[in-house]
Design a protein around this motif. Sequence first.
Motif, PDB file in Angstrom:
ATOM      1  N   TYR A 248       0.829  -1.206   0.000  1.00 33.59           N
ATOM      2  CA  TYR A 248       0.000   0.000   0.000  1.00 33.59           C
ATOM      3  C   TYR A 248       0.861   1.254   0.000  1.00 33.59           C
ATOM      4  O   TYR A 248       0.636   2.187  -0.776  1.00 33.59           O
ATOM      5  CB  TYR A 248      -0.922   0.006   1.218  1.00 33.59           C
ATOM      6  N   ARG A 249       1.880   1.267   0.863  1.00 32.28           N
ATOM      7  CA  ARG A 249       2.738   2.453   0.956  1.00 32.28           C
ATOM      8  C   ARG A 249       3.551   2.641  -0.329  1.00 32.28           C
ATOM      9  O   ARG A 249       3.830   3.779  -0.739  1.00 32.28           O
ATOM     10  CB  ARG A 249       3.661   2.301   2.167  1.00 32.28           C
ATOM     11  N   TYR A 250       3.901   1.547  -0.985  1.00 35.49           N
ATOM     12  CA  TYR A 250       4.644   1.643  -2.241  1.00 35.49           C
ATOM     13  C   TYR A 250       3.771   2.259  -3.336  1.00 35.49           C
ATOM     14  O   TYR A 250       4.244   3.080  -4.124  1.00 35.49           O
ATOM     15  CB  TYR A 250       5.130   0.262  -2.662  1.00 35.49           C
ATOM     16  N   VAL A 251       2.501   1.871  -3.372  1.00 37.61           N
ATOM     17  CA  VAL A 251       1.578   2.457  -4.348  1.00 37.61           C
ATOM     18  C   VAL A 251       1.452   3.963  -4.095  1.00 37.61           C
ATOM     19  O   VAL A 251       1.492   4.769  -5.035  1.00 37.61           O
ATOM     20  CB  VAL A 251       0.202   1.770  -4.289  1.00 37.61           C
TER      21      VAL A 251
ATOM     22  N   ASP B 164      -5.899  12.222 -11.375  1.00 29.06           N
ATOM     23  CA  ASP B 164      -5.036  11.544 -12.348  1.00 29.06           C
ATOM     24  C   ASP B 164      -4.075  10.564 -11.688  1.00 29.06           C
ATOM     25  O   ASP B 164      -3.634   9.609 -12.321  1.00 29.06           O
ATOM     26  CB  ASP B 164      -4.247  12.599 -13.134  1.00 29.06           C
ATOM     27  N   THR B 165      -3.762  10.787 -10.420  1.00 30.73           N
ATOM     28  CA  THR B 165      -2.776   9.944  -9.748  1.00 30.73           C
ATOM     29  C   THR B 165      -3.378   9.037  -8.673  1.00 30.73           C
ATOM     30  O   THR B 165      -2.639   8.406  -7.908  1.00 30.73           O
ATOM     31  CB  THR B 165      -1.659  10.809  -9.126  1.00 30.73           C
ATOM     32  N   GLY B 166      -4.698   8.983  -8.599  1.00 30.89           N
ATOM     33  CA  GLY B 166      -5.335   7.987  -7.737  1.00 30.89           C
ATOM     34  C   GLY B 166      -5.652   8.407  -6.330  1.00 30.89           C
ATOM     35  O   GLY B 166      -6.027   7.566  -5.502  1.00 30.89           O
ATOM     36  N   PHE B 167      -5.528   9.696  -6.005  1.00 30.28           N
ATOM     37  CA  PHE B 167      -5.924  10.167  -4.676  1.00 30.28           C
ATOM     38  C   PHE B 167      -7.411  10.487  -4.715  1.00 30.28           C
ATOM     39  O   PHE B 167      -7.943  10.925  -5.735  1.00 30.28           O
ATOM     40  CB  PHE B 167      -5.094  11.383  -4.275  1.00 30.28           C
ATOM     41  N   SER B 168      -8.093  10.302  -3.579  1.00 30.82           N
ATOM     42  CA  SER B 168      -9.550  10.432  -3.575  1.00 30.82           C
ATOM     43  C   SER B 168     -10.008  11.850  -3.872  1.00 30.82           C
ATOM     44  O   SER B 168     -11.054  12.047  -4.491  1.00 30.82           O
ATOM     45  CB  SER B 168     -10.112   9.966  -2.225  1.00 30.82           C
ATOM     46  N   ASP B 169      -9.234  12.844  -3.458  1.00 27.70           N
ATOM     47  CA  ASP B 169      -9.566  14.239  -3.766  1.00 27.70           C
ATOM     48  C   ASP B 169      -8.350  15.113  -3.486  1.00 27.70           C
ATOM     49  O   ASP B 169      -7.291  14.631  -3.071  1.00 27.70           O
ATOM     50  CB  ASP B 169     -10.787  14.719  -2.961  1.00 27.70           C
ATOM     51  N   GLN B 170      -8.518  16.408  -3.675  1.00 27.59           N
ATOM     52  CA  GLN B 170      -7.429  17.352  -3.492  1.00 27.59           C
ATOM     53  C   GLN B 170      -6.897  17.341  -2.060  1.00 27.59           C
ATOM     54  O   GLN B 170      -5.679  17.410  -1.831  1.00 27.59           O
ATOM     55  CB  GLN B 170      -7.931  18.752  -3.858  1.00 27.59           C
TER      56      GLN B 170
ATOM     57  N   ARG C  61       2.427   7.079  -6.577  1.00 31.80           N
ATOM     58  CA  ARG C  61       1.437   8.112  -6.861  1.00 31.80           C
ATOM     59  C   ARG C  61       1.968   9.491  -6.498  1.00 31.80           C
ATOM     60  O   ARG C  61       1.759  10.468  -7.238  1.00 31.80           O
ATOM     61  CB  ARG C  61       0.142   7.809  -6.100  1.00 31.80           C
ATOM     62  N   LEU C  62       2.657   9.591  -5.379  1.00 36.12           N
ATOM     63  CA  LEU C  62       3.225  10.879  -4.975  1.00 36.12           C
ATOM     64  C   LEU C  62       4.309  11.342  -5.937  1.00 36.12           C
ATOM     65  O   LEU C  62       4.422  12.538  -6.225  1.00 36.12           O
ATOM     66  CB  LEU C  62       3.790  10.777  -3.561  1.00 36.12           C
TER      67      LEU C  62
END
Length: 253
Positions: free
Chosen positions: A200-203, A228-234, A207-208
Motif C-alpha cells: 500500500y505504501r509503495y503504491v 489523475d494519480t489515484g488520490f480520492s480528492d485534493q 502516486r506521490l
Amino acid sequence: MRALFDGGAHFSGATEQHLVFVQMSPHLRLDCRIAGRRLRHETGQGALAISPAGADCSADADDTADMLLIAVKPSQLALAAAEDSALEAELPERLSGYDQMLQHTAQSLVAESAQGYPNGPLFWSEAASRFIGRLVSSYTSAPGNPARGRLGQRALQRIRDYVLSNLAEPIEVADLAALAGRSSFHFSRVFARSVGMTPYRYVVHLRLQAAARHMREGRMGLAEIAADTGFSDQSHLSRWVRRVYGVPPSEFA
C-alpha cells in the motif's frame, strides 16, 4: 550530525542503521575496524567510511577529529535500490575512499539540520534522496546468494509497471500479489522485506512521485492531479504531500 572530538577520538558501536562517516579534519591518523576488517592509515579531508547496519565498527584517532556522520535507515536504502533496479542490493563495509559528491551532499544535510532547516523540508528530502541514490549507485553490490523469501527484480518491475499504468484506478494487494504469483498474505510480507515498505505504501509512493512531477510542471490544477494519480480528492493528496515532503503542494511550483 557533525561531531568534533577534541584532542583525539574513539568511536565504537553497532547500530540498526547504515552509518556513513565523512572526515572534515585536514589530516588524521586513523585505526579503523568494520565487520572484522581493520585498516591503519593516514587520511585527509573528505575521507569516507561506511559501516553497514548491524556491523561492529570502531575508530581511533590520535588528534582532534572533525567528522560528519550520516545515518541511513535500511528500509530507505532498500526502496532506493528497488527504484534503481538493484533489488536486494547490499551495502558492504568500506574503510577508506573519497567521494566529492557524497561529501558535498553530506555537508548540505548536516548544515540544514544544524541551522533548523532554513531551506525547508522539501530541500532536505531531495538532498537526502541524492545522498541515498549515490550510495545505491556507487557503493552497493549484488548479494552472492540471493535471499529466499524476497521478490525478484522481474516481479517488482511487473508490479511497478502495473501501478504506473493504473495510477488513477483502485489498486488492490490481490492484484499485485497475482503479478508475483503469490497469495496476498505471503506477498505482503515478502514485498515489505524486499522493498522496505508495505505494498500500500509503495503504491502511494509511486502516486506521490507522479503527483510531484505534475505539480512542478504547473500544467494541471491540484484537483485534476489528485484524480489523475489515484488520490480520492485534493485534500487527500495535500495531506500526503505534507506528510511525506513536509510542505504544502504550492511549494512544488
